[in-house]
Design a protein around this motif. Structure first.
Motif, PDB file in Angstrom:
ATOM      1  N   ILE A 164     -76.259  44.466 -32.298  1.00 49.54           N
ATOM      2  CA  ILE A 164     -75.216  43.570 -31.771  1.00 49.54           C
ATOM      3  C   ILE A 164     -74.131  43.378 -32.836  1.00 49.54           C
ATOM      4  O   ILE A 164     -72.938  43.511 -32.573  1.00 49.54           O
ATOM      5  N   TRP A 165     -74.581  43.092 -34.052  1.00 47.57           N
ATOM      6  CA  TRP A 165     -73.628  42.911 -35.163  1.00 47.57           C
ATOM      7  C   TRP A 165     -72.772  44.154 -35.380  1.00 47.57           C
ATOM      8  O   TRP A 165     -71.565  44.068 -35.556  1.00 47.57           O
ATOM      9  N   GLU A 166     -73.435  45.307 -35.358  1.00 49.10           N
ATOM     10  CA  GLU A 166     -72.718  46.577 -35.592  1.00 49.10           C
ATOM     11  C   GLU A 166     -71.668  46.814 -34.506  1.00 49.10           C
ATOM     12  O   GLU A 166     -70.546  47.242 -34.780  1.00 49.10           O
ATOM     13  N   ILE A 167     -72.059  46.537 -33.255  1.00 46.52           N
ATOM     14  CA  ILE A 167     -71.132  46.780 -32.131  1.00 46.52           C
ATOM     15  C   ILE A 167     -69.931  45.838 -32.232  1.00 46.52           C
ATOM     16  O   ILE A 167     -68.789  46.217 -32.015  1.00 46.52           O
ATOM     17  N   LYS A 168     -70.220  44.605 -32.615  1.00 47.67           N
ATOM     18  CA  LYS A 168     -69.126  43.644 -32.766  1.00 47.67           C
ATOM     19  C   LYS A 168     -68.207  44.070 -33.921  1.00 47.67           C
ATOM     20  O   LYS A 168     -66.988  43.985 -33.828  1.00 47.67           O
ATOM     21  N   LYS A 169     -68.847  44.536 -35.013  1.00 48.12           N
ATOM     22  CA  LYS A 169     -68.076  44.904 -36.202  1.00 48.12           C
ATOM     23  C   LYS A 169     -67.160  46.101 -35.925  1.00 48.12           C
ATOM     24  O   LYS A 169     -65.977  46.065 -36.227  1.00 48.12           O
ATOM     25  N   LEU A 170     -67.718  47.124 -35.313  1.00 44.94           N
ATOM     26  CA  LEU A 170     -66.921  48.341 -35.121  1.00 44.94           C
ATOM     27  C   LEU A 170     -65.728  48.112 -34.197  1.00 44.94           C
ATOM     28  O   LEU A 170     -64.759  48.859 -34.211  1.00 44.94           O
ATOM     29  N   SER A 171     -65.820  47.058 -33.377  1.00 49.61           N
ATOM     30  CA  SER A 171     -64.740  46.824 -32.416  1.00 49.61           C
ATOM     31  C   SER A 171     -63.935  45.573 -32.774  1.00 49.61           C
ATOM     32  O   SER A 171     -63.161  45.097 -31.948  1.00 49.61           O
ATOM     33  N   ASP A 172     -64.174  45.046 -33.973  1.00 53.86           N
ATOM     34  CA  ASP A 172     -63.476  43.827 -34.377  1.00 53.86           C
ATOM     35  C   ASP A 172     -63.686  42.728 -33.319  1.00 53.86           C
ATOM     36  O   ASP A 172     -62.749  42.029 -32.923  1.00 53.86           O
ATOM     37  N   SER A 173     -64.887  42.652 -32.819  1.00 57.15           N
ATOM     38  CA  SER A 173     -65.308  41.705 -31.774  1.00 57.15           C
ATOM     39  C   SER A 173     -64.581  41.883 -30.446  1.00 57.15           C
ATOM     40  O   SER A 173     -64.593  40.995 -29.597  1.00 57.15           O
ATOM     41  N   LYS A 174     -63.976  43.052 -30.268  1.00 58.71           N
ATOM     42  CA  LYS A 174     -63.194  43.241 -29.040  1.00 58.71           C
ATOM     43  C   LYS A 174     -64.016  43.796 -27.885  1.00 58.71           C
ATOM     44  O   LYS A 174     -63.611  43.701 -26.723  1.00 58.71           O
ATOM     45  N   LEU A 175     -65.153  44.426 -28.185  1.00 54.60           N
ATOM     46  CA  LEU A 175     -65.983  44.947 -27.088  1.00 54.60           C
ATOM     47  C   LEU A 175     -66.846  43.818 -26.527  1.00 54.60           C
ATOM     48  O   LEU A 175     -67.512  43.116 -27.284  1.00 54.60           O
ATOM     49  N   GLY A 176     -66.810  43.637 -25.230  1.00 53.03           N
ATOM     50  CA  GLY A 176     -67.727  42.701 -24.591  1.00 53.03           C
ATOM     51  C   GLY A 176     -69.133  43.282 -24.627  1.00 53.03           C
ATOM     52  O   GLY A 176     -69.298  44.502 -24.706  1.00 53.03           O
ATOM     53  N   LEU A 177     -70.147  42.430 -24.597  1.00 49.84           N
ATOM     54  CA  LEU A 177     -71.501  42.955 -24.732  1.00 49.84           C
ATOM     55  C   LEU A 177     -72.491  42.282 -23.772  1.00 49.84           C
ATOM     56  O   LEU A 177     -72.704  41.068 -23.820  1.00 49.84           O
ATOM     57  N   THR A 178     -73.066  43.098 -22.908  1.00 47.12           N
ATOM     58  CA  THR A 178     -74.095  42.638 -21.978  1.00 47.12           C
ATOM     59  C   THR A 178     -75.439  43.183 -22.447  1.00 47.12           C
ATOM     60  O   THR A 178     -75.519  44.343 -22.857  1.00 47.12           O
ATOM     61  N   LEU A 179     -76.474  42.364 -22.376  1.00 47.52           N
ATOM     62  CA  LEU A 179     -77.818  42.854 -22.689  1.00 47.52           C
ATOM     63  C   LEU A 179     -78.639  42.929 -21.414  1.00 47.52           C
ATOM     64  O   LEU A 179     -78.480  42.116 -20.503  1.00 47.52           O
ATOM     65  N   SER A 180     -79.526  43.914 -21.365  1.00 49.02           N
ATOM     66  CA  SER A 180     -80.444  44.045 -20.239  1.00 49.02           C
ATOM     67  C   SER A 180     -81.772  44.508 -20.840  1.00 49.02           C
ATOM     68  O   SER A 180     -82.104  45.686 -20.804  1.00 49.02           O
ATOM     69  N   LEU A 181     -82.455  43.569 -21.468  1.00 49.76           N
ATOM     70  CA  LEU A 181     -83.626  43.900 -22.289  1.00 49.76           C
ATOM     71  C   LEU A 181     -84.852  43.092 -21.872  1.00 49.76           C
ATOM     72  O   LEU A 181     -85.755  42.832 -22.670  1.00 49.76           O
ATOM     73  N   GLY A 182     -84.836  42.658 -20.624  1.00 49.85           N
ATOM     74  CA  GLY A 182     -86.020  42.024 -20.052  1.00 49.85           C
ATOM     75  C   GLY A 182     -86.296  40.613 -20.516  1.00 49.85           C
ATOM     76  O   GLY A 182     -85.426  39.924 -21.055  1.00 49.85           O
ATOM     77  N   GLU A 183     -87.550  40.198 -20.262  1.00 50.02           N
ATOM     78  CA  GLU A 183     -87.963  38.826 -20.604  1.00 50.02           C
ATOM     79  C   GLU A 183     -88.253  38.737 -22.093  1.00 50.02           C
ATOM     80  O   GLU A 183     -89.020  39.530 -22.625  1.00 50.02           O
ATOM     81  N   GLN A 184     -87.643  37.756 -22.734  1.00 51.05           N
ATOM     82  CA  GLN A 184     -87.841  37.541 -24.162  1.00 51.05           C
ATOM     83  C   GLN A 184     -88.003  36.049 -24.393  1.00 51.05           C
ATOM     84  O   GLN A 184     -87.736  35.246 -23.511  1.00 51.05           O
TER      85      GLN A 184
END
Ligand code: 5AD
Ligand code: SF4
Ligand code: FES
Length: 361
Positions: free
Chosen positions: A122-142
């Motif tokens: 999550i951190w890497e994705i935010k960093k590479l896009s300067d927080s510009k990429l929206g991010l959805t998770l689909s990783l089940g019950e946690q």
């Protein structure tokens, strides 16, 4: 006959009988339904379709859902997990191509190592896009702690399908143990909402033993739960799963497809400003299935950006499209498809759920 149908279409609050009537629509009524849902879509969410680049992170799953091709019990599966570099490159592609958002999806694993690994991504994705990429998770019950951590790190949407809101049907399509508890799924969904995620859910349509009444209840469940997003599509049997045994109880594929379109149309009428995905499973049945769903109510598409060589191993169901394609192929293909469907692509925009924003106002 159609005038009674029209009356239902004009109603402010639809009850279960109304929903059943809409889901059963045929011929001219069916046409009226789709015209109405298309009109509501234009009015409340507009003509734009938003991209969510889909990264299928890992096909390792510790659950055993009876319908799913990547269930733990499927011994014929070649397991994979993408490297950090592969995930980052996929997200970079999405960013550079103005996709607006990515979805990180995976089989379900609950462990602190998994939590930390996803957190790092999550951190890497935010960093590479300067927080510009929206991010959805689909990783089940946690656990609540895990959800909290991922939210804090920058994920802001979460998809967790209820699969069916009918507890009895749920127990027919899942093993009976604590790993597959209906109550736990509900708790997880509530937690996501409470923590501030835009929460999405969805169901499979045309499951063995499922009735039209069940589907009407699913729509009421979504309304009642006040979801922000929905991803739902036809159930498609998979040979290497226990539910395959009931394949002769299923509706023909074209009817499952048509019912899926109607579910999308009716949901658009019931929940006017939510985000509704046009799911890949629609295209597994009809080559232009996703375009049809966009025309009658859906406004989200999830182009697959998983590196090509892994796609064959993320087969939740049979006949899944885009498994031989590469990232660029899906982009060009979807652009042409959406142009054909008369939709505009919301490049570079998050395209967040208007419903979520409207609730806050
Ligand atoms: N047919 C259609 N959808 C399926 N899914 C899993 N197996 C199937 C199938 N056989 C869907 C479930 C799950 C999502 C990741 O994929 O709804 O939530
Ligand atoms: Fe795992 Fe999800 Fe498939 Fe169930 S549906 S086996 S949780 S990937
Ligand atoms: Fe993947 Fe058409 S969307 S090839």
């Amino acid at each position: 006959m159609s005038s009674l149908f029209n009356k239902i279409l004009e109603k402010e609050n639809l009850n279960k009988e109304d929903l059943i009537c809409l889901l059963n629509a045929k011929d001219n009524d069916r046409k009226l339904l789709f015209e109405k849902s298309a009109e509501i879509k234009q009015k409340y969410v507009g003509n734009k379709v938003y991209f969510r680049g889909l990264i299928e992170y890992s096909n390792i799953c510790y659950k055993n859902c009876l319908y799913c091709g990547i269930r733990a019990g499927n011994k014929d599966l070649i397991h994979y997990t993408l490297s950090d570099e592969e995930v980052i490159n996929a997200a970079k592609f999405a960013f550079e191509n103005n996709y607006g958002s990515v979805v990180l999806q995976s089989g379900e694993i609950e462990s602190s190592a998994f939590t930390e690994k996803i957190d790092k991504l999550i951190w890497e994705i935010k960093k590479l896009s300067d927080s510009k990429l929206g991010l959805t998770l689909s990783l089940g019950e946690q656990s609540e702690e895990t959800y909290k951590q991922w939210f804090k790190s920058g994920a802001h949407r979460y998809l967790l399908r209820i699969e069916t809101s009918n507890q009895e049907l749920y127990s027919k399509i899942h093993p009976h143990n604590s790993k597959h508890s209906f109550e736990k799924r509900l708790v997880a969904l509530n937690t996501l909402k409470r923590l501030g995620f835009q929460a999405g859910t969805g169901v499979m349509i045309g499951l063995p033993f499922q009735t039209i009444e069940n589907l009407a209840e699913d729509l009421l469940f979504m309304k009642e739960f006040d979801i922000d997003m929905c991803g739902m599509g036809p159930y498609i049997e998979h040979k290497q799963t226990p539910l395959y045994e009931f394949r002769d109880k299923l509706l023909p594929l074209n009817e499952r497809f048509d019912l899926s379109l109607k579910m999308i149309a009716v949901l658009r009428i019931v929940m006017k400003d939510i985000n509704i995905a046009s799911t890949t499973a629609l295209q597994a049945i009809d080559p232009i299935g996703r375009e049809k769903a966009i025309k009658i109510g859906a406004n989200i598409i999830m182009p697959n950006i998983t590196p090509g060589n892994n796609r064959d191993n993320y087969l939740l169901y049979e006949n899944k499209p885009c498994t031989d394609e590469e990232v660029e192929d899906c982009k060009t293909c979807l652009e042409a498809r959406l142009h054909f469907a008369g939709a505009e692509i919301g490049y570079g925009e998050w395209g967040d759920s208007k419903h979520f924003a409207n609730k806050k106002d």
